[in-house]
Design a protein around this motif. Structure first.
Motif, PDB file in Angstrom:
ATOM      1  N   PHE A 650       1.059  -1.087   0.045  1.00 41.99           N
ATOM      2  CA  PHE A 650      -0.048  -0.052  -0.124  1.00 41.99           C
ATOM      3  C   PHE A 650       0.989   1.129  -0.155  1.00 41.99           C
ATOM      4  CE2 PHE A 650      -2.406  -3.586   2.046  1.00 41.99           C
ATOM      5  CZ  PHE A 650      -3.592  -3.402   1.254  1.00 41.99           C
ATOM      6  N   GLN A 651       0.533   1.924  -0.865  1.00 43.15           N
ATOM      7  CA  GLN A 651       1.351   3.187  -1.097  1.00 43.15           C
ATOM      8  C   GLN A 651       0.475   4.466  -0.831  1.00 43.15           C
ATOM      9  OE1 GLN A 651       2.981   3.867  -4.835  1.00 43.15           O
ATOM     10  NE2 GLN A 651       3.237   6.154  -4.829  1.00 43.15           N
ATOM     11  N   GLU A 652       0.943   5.321   0.406  1.00 44.05           N
ATOM     12  CA  GLU A 652       0.211   6.490   0.696  1.00 44.05           C
ATOM     13  C   GLU A 652       0.260   7.548  -0.549  1.00 44.05           C
ATOM     14  OE1 GLU A 652      -0.130   9.525   4.709  1.00 44.05           O
ATOM     15  OE2 GLU A 652       1.455   8.150   4.487  1.00 44.05           O
ATOM     16  N   LEU A 653      -0.977   8.019  -0.599  1.00 44.15           N
ATOM     17  CA  LEU A 653      -1.065   9.188  -1.623  1.00 44.15           C
ATOM     18  C   LEU A 653      -1.262  10.473  -0.914  1.00 44.15           C
ATOM     19  CD1 LEU A 653      -1.497   9.345  -4.810  1.00 44.15           C
ATOM     20  CD2 LEU A 653      -4.116   9.433  -4.091  1.00 44.15           C
ATOM     21  N   THR A 654      -0.277  11.376  -1.285  1.00 43.02           N
ATOM     22  CA  THR A 654      -0.345  12.697  -0.831  1.00 43.02           C
ATOM     23  C   THR A 654      -1.043  13.834  -1.884  1.00 43.02           C
ATOM     24  OG1 THR A 654       1.674  13.361  -1.390  1.00 43.02           O
ATOM     25  CG2 THR A 654       1.675  12.114   0.515  1.00 43.02           C
ATOM     26  N   GLU A 655      -1.266  14.794  -1.304  1.00 43.52           N
ATOM     27  CA  GLU A 655      -1.807  15.802  -2.349  1.00 43.52           C
ATOM     28  C   GLU A 655      -1.020  16.288  -3.436  1.00 43.52           C
ATOM     29  OE1 GLU A 655      -3.364  19.219  -0.285  1.00 43.52           O
ATOM     30  OE2 GLU A 655      -4.793  18.095   0.986  1.00 43.52           O
ATOM     31  N   ASP A 657       0.932  14.350  -5.019  1.00 40.93           N
ATOM     32  CA  ASP A 657       1.105  12.897  -5.962  1.00 40.93           C
ATOM     33  C   ASP A 657       0.075  13.161  -7.092  1.00 40.93           C
ATOM     34  OD1 ASP A 657       3.143  11.826  -4.624  1.00 40.93           O
ATOM     35  OD2 ASP A 657       1.742  10.754  -3.271  1.00 40.93           O
ATOM     36  N   PRO A 658       0.562  12.896  -8.394  1.00 41.53           N
ATOM     37  CA  PRO A 658      -0.692  12.892  -9.441  1.00 41.53           C
ATOM     38  C   PRO A 658      -1.737  11.686  -9.201  1.00 41.53           C
ATOM     39  CG  PRO A 658       1.505  11.850 -10.288  1.00 41.53           C
ATOM     40  CD  PRO A 658       1.582  12.357  -8.889  1.00 41.53           C
ATOM     41  N   PRO A 659      -2.803  11.824  -9.406  1.00 42.39           N
ATOM     42  CA  PRO A 659      -3.669  10.673  -9.076  1.00 42.39           C
ATOM     43  C   PRO A 659      -3.192   9.615 -10.359  1.00 42.39           C
ATOM     44  CG  PRO A 659      -4.777  12.496 -10.241  1.00 42.39           C
ATOM     45  CD  PRO A 659      -3.431  13.006  -9.840  1.00 42.39           C
ATOM     46  N   PRO A 660      -3.477   8.304  -9.882  1.00 42.53           N
ATOM     47  CA  PRO A 660      -3.043   7.006 -10.599  1.00 42.53           C
ATOM     48  C   PRO A 660      -4.038   7.019 -11.817  1.00 42.53           C
ATOM     49  CG  PRO A 660      -4.065   6.386  -8.441  1.00 42.53           C
ATOM     50  CD  PRO A 660      -3.580   8.007  -8.257  1.00 42.53           C
ATOM     51  N   ALA A 661      -3.971   6.514 -13.040  1.00 43.16           N
ATOM     52  CA  ALA A 661      -4.631   6.589 -13.986  1.00 43.16           C
ATOM     53  C   ALA A 661      -5.789   5.557 -13.799  1.00 43.16           C
ATOM     54  CB  ALA A 661      -4.048   6.345 -15.442  1.00 43.16           C
ATOM     55  N   LEU A 662      -7.011   5.989 -14.341  1.00 44.10           N
ATOM     56  CA  LEU A 662      -8.066   5.040 -14.508  1.00 44.10           C
ATOM     57  C   LEU A 662      -8.853   4.642 -13.134  1.00 44.10           C
ATOM     58  CD1 LEU A 662      -6.649   2.146 -16.870  1.00 44.10           C
ATOM     59  CD2 LEU A 662      -7.600   4.337 -17.521  1.00 44.10           C
ATOM     60  N   TYR A 663      -8.666   5.289 -11.980  1.00 37.75           N
ATOM     61  CA  TYR A 663      -9.210   5.032 -10.750  1.00 37.75           C
ATOM     62  C   TYR A 663      -9.786   6.398 -10.278  1.00 37.75           C
ATOM     63  CZ  TYR A 663      -6.743   0.913 -11.568  1.00 37.75           C
ATOM     64  OH  TYR A 663      -6.173  -0.337 -11.615  1.00 37.75           O
ATOM     65  N   ASP A 679       3.340  -6.042  -6.799  1.00 41.59           N
ATOM     66  CA  ASP A 679       4.478  -6.518  -7.464  1.00 41.59           C
ATOM     67  C   ASP A 679       5.063  -4.983  -7.785  1.00 41.59           C
ATOM     68  OD1 ASP A 679       4.358  -8.958  -6.970  1.00 41.59           O
ATOM     69  OD2 ASP A 679       3.564  -9.505  -8.847  1.00 41.59           O
ATOM     70  N   GLY A 680       4.878  -3.945  -7.084  1.00 44.94           N
ATOM     71  CA  GLY A 680       5.470  -2.583  -7.505  1.00 44.94           C
ATOM     72  C   GLY A 680       4.587  -1.539  -8.527  1.00 44.94           C
ATOM     73  N   ILE A 681       3.500  -2.391  -8.972  1.00 44.62           N
ATOM     74  CA  ILE A 681       2.694  -1.587  -9.982  1.00 44.62           C
ATOM     75  C   ILE A 681       1.429  -1.364  -9.310  1.00 44.62           C
ATOM     76  CG2 ILE A 681       1.806  -1.877 -12.211  1.00 44.62           C
ATOM     77  CD1 ILE A 681       3.762  -4.085 -12.931  1.00 44.62           C
ATOM     78  N   SER A 682       1.007   0.068  -9.579  1.00 45.16           N
ATOM     79  CA  SER A 682      -0.186   0.619  -9.078  1.00 45.16           C
ATOM     80  C   SER A 682      -1.379  -0.185  -9.651  1.00 45.16           C
ATOM     81  CB  SER A 682      -0.092   2.149  -9.450  1.00 45.16           C
ATOM     82  OG  SER A 682      -1.501   2.572  -9.181  1.00 45.16           O
ATOM     83  N   CYS A 683      -2.110  -0.803  -9.238  1.00 47.37           N
ATOM     84  CA  CYS A 683      -3.476  -1.192  -9.827  1.00 47.37           C
ATOM     85  C   CYS A 683      -4.660  -1.008  -8.942  1.00 47.37           C
ATOM     86  CB  CYS A 683      -3.094  -2.866  -9.925  1.00 47.37           C
ATOM     87  SG  CYS A 683      -3.060  -3.555  -8.515  1.00 47.37           S
ATOM     88  N   GLY A 684      -4.911   0.058  -8.024  1.00 42.98           N
ATOM     89  CA  GLY A 684      -5.982   0.039  -7.682  1.00 42.98           C
ATOM     90  C   GLY A 684      -5.944   1.003  -6.424  1.00 42.98           C
ATOM     91  N   VAL A 685      -7.033   1.352  -5.791  1.00 37.86           N
ATOM     92  CA  VAL A 685      -7.228   2.458  -4.768  1.00 37.86           C
ATOM     93  C   VAL A 685      -8.177   2.008  -3.657  1.00 37.86           C
ATOM     94  CG1 VAL A 685      -6.852   4.449  -6.093  1.00 37.86           C
ATOM     95  CG2 VAL A 685      -9.094   3.689  -6.028  1.00 37.86           C
ATOM     96  N   VAL A 686      -7.692   2.075  -2.325  1.00 38.20           N
ATOM     97  CA  VAL A 686      -8.831   1.681  -1.300  1.00 38.20           C
ATOM     98  C   VAL A 686      -8.788   3.042  -0.506  1.00 38.20           C
ATOM     99  CG1 VAL A 686      -6.759   0.823  -0.101  1.00 38.20           C
ATOM    100  CG2 VAL A 686      -9.061   0.336   0.502  1.00 38.20           C
ATOM    101  N   GLY A 687      -9.962   3.227   0.242  1.00 36.17           N
ATOM    102  CA  GLY A 687     -10.039   4.499   1.186  1.00 36.17           C
ATOM    103  C   GLY A 687     -11.573   4.554   1.581  1.00 36.17           C
ATOM    104  N   LEU A 688     -11.850   5.875   2.312  1.00 35.53           N
ATOM    105  CA  LEU A 688     -13.137   6.064   2.998  1.00 35.53           C
ATOM    106  C   LEU A 688     -13.862   7.012   1.969  1.00 35.53           C
ATOM    107  CD1 LEU A 688     -11.813   6.395   6.536  1.00 35.53           C
ATOM    108  CD2 LEU A 688     -13.156   4.410   5.499  1.00 35.53           C
ATOM    109  N   VAL A 689     -15.082   6.769   1.988  1.00 35.95           N
ATOM    110  CA  VAL A 689     -15.894   7.769   0.960  1.00 35.95           C
ATOM    111  C   VAL A 689     -16.018   9.098   1.952  1.00 35.95           C
ATOM    112  CG1 VAL A 689     -18.195   7.834  -0.055  1.00 35.95           C
ATOM    113  CG2 VAL A 689     -17.117   5.761   0.113  1.00 35.95           C
ATOM    114  N   ARG A 690     -15.874  10.054   0.910  1.00 34.60           N
ATOM    115  CA  ARG A 690     -15.921  11.447   1.485  1.00 34.60           C
ATOM    116  C   ARG A 690     -17.309  11.709   1.933  1.00 34.60           C
ATOM    117  NH1 ARG A 690     -18.239  14.934  -2.780  1.00 34.60           N
ATOM    118  NH2 ARG A 690     -17.927  13.811  -4.657  1.00 34.60           N
ATOM    119  N   GLU A 691     -17.405  12.550   3.324  1.00 31.81           N
ATOM    120  CA  GLU A 691     -18.542  12.776   3.914  1.00 31.81           C
ATOM    121  C   GLU A 691     -19.640  13.471   3.134  1.00 31.81           C
ATOM    122  OE1 GLU A 691     -20.200  15.182   7.997  1.00 31.81           O
ATOM    123  OE2 GLU A 691     -18.034  15.258   7.338  1.00 31.81           O
TER     124      GLU A 691
END
Length: 822
Positions: A650-655, A657-663, A679-691
């Motif tokens: 899991f790679q923390e996403l900061t403001e 960082d450019p958003p990963p494509a397609l997500y 295996d070191g390649i970005s393939c998805g996102v996980v998080g909490l839905v904004r309020e």
């Protein structure tokens, strides 16, 4: 489409019960959604004449009416506001039973005797109108049985007509189907009217857009008298869902329902210079429609205009300035054919859907335009006293080409799997008014009429045979499969394994349509509109865009469940998404999405304490880790070997960082979103839905979701893991508690431990996190269990203690953590 059975019988003498007819039509491809019974035999209900109306002495809102019933005069207490002397109204005598089961008895109402009841339409089961008494024509003699005036019991069929069958949006179209199904004759009404007035040369018609309006007809009718339409016509319109207005307008609606061709009537005196122009709207042009709304028009809209300005939006709605008024005497009757795509776009742009636009959007019979005009003209002569100008203005520059389709008899039998004779096939075509122009032992040639735009190829004719023969009569074939050598189904098998694994983890699978509304996608993420693919001519605005992510529908599904008092849910969906790639080429991918709401999957203390945002996030993270283990993806946080894939991370996403494509990142809370890597390649996102997004569905609790590409997740499903030798020597566990700054994450600590770990260290597990005043503000305590084992001997306590202390020392020096003792 609502169809009155009594009206239908004017065209075809069908004797079947409403339920039997509904079943037969459904099996012929016209699904009947419901049957509504209307009226009754109206026994002991007659036409009553109100002779006098007097106030009730004991009630302000009641009146005492003397009513002539044809046999006698009786006193009736009435509460209707519209009762007047001279009215002819339905009278239910003592002993009569109304359609709702109510039996009429003599009664005293506020001290006054009442010997019967004056009825409203809803009390007779004729409509839902309860505004007042049903008013009958005053020329009907008192005592006439009501059944002779309004007809006997009726049934209204509600039919779901598919978009490819515009011919069935009419009584005539349904009658044509019924006649073919039952082998009956189709009866068309006789159309005759005199043309006595001078010709219609004074009216000028110009069609500037022949593509948008391939046919336009206009007739002039003079000397009309505006009045209520006949009672039978009003009742039929009401049963089909249309409100009666006056005889001219009602006739245009009546003919539209009868044959499927929308009509429009203009007041001739309100058309400037007696001129009609069919053209595109001009920039910044506006007009007020019949619903008294000022509409802003655009140049891609087709309008009907006079010499100065638009008087109607073609195929959608007329304008106020040229509508039929009580003072109208001369009428221009319009019957036309418009391009379906043009009307559909106009209707969607204006947000204005009418009975006319509904039919024009699907296409009307271009050859039936004049028939409908003549039918309406005959009715206006009969019921409005119109005199008809000679001739008709008919702008029909290009007649449609005839469509001939060859149907092979053996192909019909092979495709349907039934033994049907050649003669039966051709007779079914002829029953549907399809002309068979050539026939031999092998095939026949069929001319497709203009009212059947859905007939384009041989397979369409075969479908007609199946419908008329009876879909329920086609034998069900036993399912079979065929092995195709060389086909690689590894991805399908891997997907099934992934689905089974998610179900095994306690999740419920959901399925959503691939077509979604633009509003939903923009609500979740407005930044990626450029990559989305819009449908050129969507049937509905709710299904106008191909989804480019699964998360919007996942969040919507969770919200809908919550609105139905479902407090916890764990869903997953495996589906396809569609988008334009960097080269603007259309692309599609398989994705998997997971959504958690409430303490789903947790029990006991875990369920009672699952309130913090971190709980939902960590629970979802744990589900993904468990899934990866089942799919043979490495989840350990220890460093990978030289030839070993790094696995899940899991790679923390900061403001920054450019958003990963397609997500879709627009649906997440800031700083509550993490990128999933395999295996070191970005393939998805996980998080909490904004309020703000949760509030759209009134979701008060945290909602955790993830979405990722499916292919990287399934790469090692078919991998057979190498067998490992079972450990021979025992393991030894040691615990340690660390006081660390809140900014230090669990992953940082574990990574540091593995970097300095001796070869004897086998596992590192976090088993406790807590904060307190004793720990200090801005700090937390994290407790770990470390397991040591040697592969060639039994470790002594001294050796384990020495290894364990060395790790503590390195953590103190490299991470500035404090080891909590005791």
């Amino acid at each position: 489409m609502k169809v009155s059975l009594n009206w239908l019988k004017d065209f075809v003498a069908v004797e079947a019960s409403p339920e039997s007819l509904a079943e037969r039509l459904t099996f012929a491809g016209l699904e009947v959604e419901g049957v509504t019974r209307i009226g009754s035999d109206f026994k002991d209900i007659v036409v009553g004449e109100v002779l006098s109306v007097n106030p009730h002495p004991n009630a302000d809102r009641l009146t005492l009416c003397d009513v002539a019933t044809g046999r006698e005069t009786v006193r009736v207490v009435c509460g209707a506001p519209n009762v007047h002397a001279g009215d002819k109204v339905p009278f239910a005598a003592i002993g009569a039973v109304l359609p709702n089961g109510m039996k009429i008895k003599s009664a005293k109402i506020r001290g006054e005797a009442s010997f019967g009841m004056l009825c409203a339409e809803d009390e007779l089961g004729l409509s839902e109108d309860h505004a007042g008494l049903m008013q009958l024509p005053r020329d009907i003699p008192a005592g006439t049985p009501l059944v002779d005036v309004v007809g006997g019991p009726d049934a209204v069929l509600t039919i779901e007509v598919t978009p490819n069958r515009p011919d069935c949006l009419s009584i005539l179209g349904i009658a044509r189907e019924v006649a073919a199904l039952y082998g009956l004759r189709l009866n068309l009404p006789s159309i005759q009217f005199p043309e006595t007035d001078p010709s219609a040369e004074g009216l000028k018609v110009a069609v500037e857009d022949a593509e948008g309006c391939p046919r336009y007809t206009a007739r002039i009718l003079k000397g009309v008298t505006i009045a209520p339409s006949p009672l039978a016509m009003r009742l039929r319109l009401t049963r089909c869902g249309i409100r009666p207005i006056n005889n001219i307008v009602d006739i245009t609606n009546y003919v539209m329902l009868e044959c499927g061709q929308p009509l429009h009537a203009f007041d001739l005196t309100l058309l400037k210079e007696s001129h009609i122009v069919v053209r595109r709207a001009r920039p910044n042009e506006t007009m007020a429609t019949l619903d008294a709304v000022e509409r802003k028009l655009t140049p891609d809209m087709l309008v009907i205009a006079d010499a100065q300005s638009p008087v109607a939006i073609a195929g959608v709605m007329g304008g106020v300035q040229s509508g039929i008024l009580d003072t109208t005497r001369d009428v221009v009757l319009e019957s036309a054919c418009f391009k379906p795509a043009l009307i559909r776009k106009t209707s969607k742009t204006l947000g204005l859907s009418t009975e006319s636009s509904y039919r024009f959007e699907r296409g009307v019979d271009i050859r039936g335009v004049d028939w409908a005009s003549r039918r309406a003209t005959a009715l206006m002569v009969a019921h409005a006293g119109a005199t008809v100008a000679k001739g008709v203005l008919d702008c029909f520059p290009v007649e449609p080409e005839e469509r001939s389709i060859v149907c092979r008899f053996d192909r019909v039998r092979d495709l349907l799997g039934i033994d049907i004779k050649n003669a039966e096939i051709t007779s079914l075509f002829e029953a549907l008014a399809l002309t068979v122009v050539d026939c031999d032992k092998k095939s026949c040639t069929v001319k497709a009429p203009t009212f059947r735009p859905d007939l384009e190829a041989e397979v369409d004719l075969i479908e007609e045979v199946a419908r008329m023969h009876g879909l329920d009569k086609i034998p069900a074939a036993a399912p079979h499969s065929r092995f195709v050598q060389g086909v690689n189904d590894a991805f399908i098998r891997a997907t099934i394994t992934c689905r089974d694994a998610l179900v095994g983890l306690g999740l419920t699978e959901i399925m959503n349509y691939s077509l979604v509304s633009e509003k939903l996608l923009v609500l979740c993420d407005a930044a990626r509109t450029g990559q989305r693919i819009a449908i050129p001519r969507p049937i509905s605005a709710d299904q106008a865009i191909l989804r480019d992510a699964l998360l919007p529908q996942m969040i919507e599904t969770l919200g809908r469940n919550r609105s139905r008092q479902i407090a916890e849910a764990a869903f997953f969906e495996i589906g396809r998404v569609f988008f334009r790639n960097d080269q603007k080429a259309y692309t599609e991918e398989e994705h998997v999405a997971i959504g958690l709401m409430g303490p789903a999957g947790r029990t006991g203390f875990e369920k009672r304490s699952a309130t913090a945002e971190a709980d939902s996030f960590l629970w979802l993270k744990g589900i993904l880790e468990a899934l990866c283990r089942k799919l043979f993806i490495r989840v350990d946080e220890r460093p990978a070997g030289r030839d070993q894939p790094s696995g899940l991370a899991f790679q923390e996403l900061t403001e920054a960082d450019p958003p990963p494509a397609l997500y879709d990142l627009g649906c997440f809370e800031k700083s509550r979103c993490t990128v999933i890597t395999l295996d070191g390649i970005s393939c998805g996102v996980v998080g909490l839905v904004r309020e703000t997004l949760r509030r759209e569905w009134r979701l008060a609790e945290p909602v955790a979701v993830l979405e990722m590409r499916l292919a990287p997740l399934l790469e090692r499903v078919t991998t057979v893991p190498a067998a490992e030798r079972l450990p021979v020597y025992p393991s030894v566990a040691r615990d340690m508690a660390l006081r660390v700054n809140n900014r230090i994450r669990h992953g940082d600590i574990v990574s540091a431990i593995w970097k300095i770990a001796p070869k004897e260290l086998t596992t590192v597990e976090l088993f406790d996190i807590f904060t307190s005043n004793e720990i200090g503000i801005g700090f937390k305590s994290m407790a770990y269990s470390l397991t040591y084992r040697s592969g060639d001997r039994t470790l002594t306590d001294d050796e384990v203690n020495r290894l364990h202390e060395s790790i503590k020392d390195r953590l103190r020096s490299e991470m500035s953590v404090e080891i909590r003792e005791g």
